[in-house]
Design a protein around this motif. Sequence first.
Motif: not given
Length: 375
Positions: A146-167
Amino acid sequence: MTKKSIIALGVAGGILISGAVFTQLAYPVQAAQGVAPSAKSVVEAELSNKQEQKVTIKTKTLTSNSPYLKAQVKIPVVEGLKDTQYGLEMNDIIERNADKAIQEWEKLATEGAKDAKENKYEFRPYELYIDYEVKSDGSAAANPQQLLSFVVTQEGFSGGTSMPIKYFYNVWNKAEAERVTLEELFGTDYKAALNKQIREQIAMQPDDYFADEFKGIDAGQEEDFYVKDSKAVIVFPKYSIAPGAAGTPEFSIALSAKGGDNEAAEASVVINKSDYYTKADGQVMIPLRSTIEGLGFKLTWNAKEKRADLTKDAVFTSIELDKDQYFFNKVAPFSLGTAPELHNKNMYVPAEFVSKVLQGTIEKAENGALNVTLK
């Protein structure tokens, strides 16, 4: 983890995106760089558990009023956890994470627009995306734990290479909810058990990874995982052990592959070619601390006596610098022909220490690395 500590652990360290430093709030797990959010958003997942209590995960959309930022932010709102208060606090942290990200990207975009105007070049609005994906719904039907598991992903773009983040959010759905750890899933020797399986999966497709870059799970990666289909999926940051085209490398490991408390897990570690050396007489010398700790031992250094004490459960041995005398538990001391010595400020021991003292095996791979295994 107590419910009080959920909010207390809500602040994570800074991250660097397109040359600017941001401070992110975080749920009580480590954040890791990840791949871009899936284009397919989860609008609503309505799930039921064995006790007929429903866990509902709905989408909440947040917006930005800045003309300089395009924000597409969709965050999960969890309802129906058995521990209602834990769910409320978790939702609050997730929303505050997203609000903080929007505010910081609005500020960055405003500064970018100002710079563009002053330097007379075209400004293109910055972009921020936040989305989530449910991996396991916390019901008994989905997994016995009975384990709840989910992932929130954040990614921003400012014209260069983006580096996404996962929680990563992994929670036991029970009367008093708490954060899930890899140790709880795989036992006290979880690092050794998981490292072995990850190395085996890498060995199946070695060209997809950087040679010898996987050093084993470290403290910063212990919570970078999700659970799906009765498997724990260990996630590594982009560029950490594989080229950027691979995104975030993932390794699926069945929850039944539990070591430590239930069975004797086979511990293993790889000593890269650059990490050991060969003496003039042909004796191979290996680094003590990294080898021992990779096998699950605890090393305690006695500076006064220049001695390293090694312990793992009921196993014990002790090694003194420049003294060719070794023993294992209560076995009488014996010689290996070479004493431990300092090299680059680290203690090294002869390779035979693995087989003759620890009763393990050490083999040389084609790439020159030494594979050490201990039952």
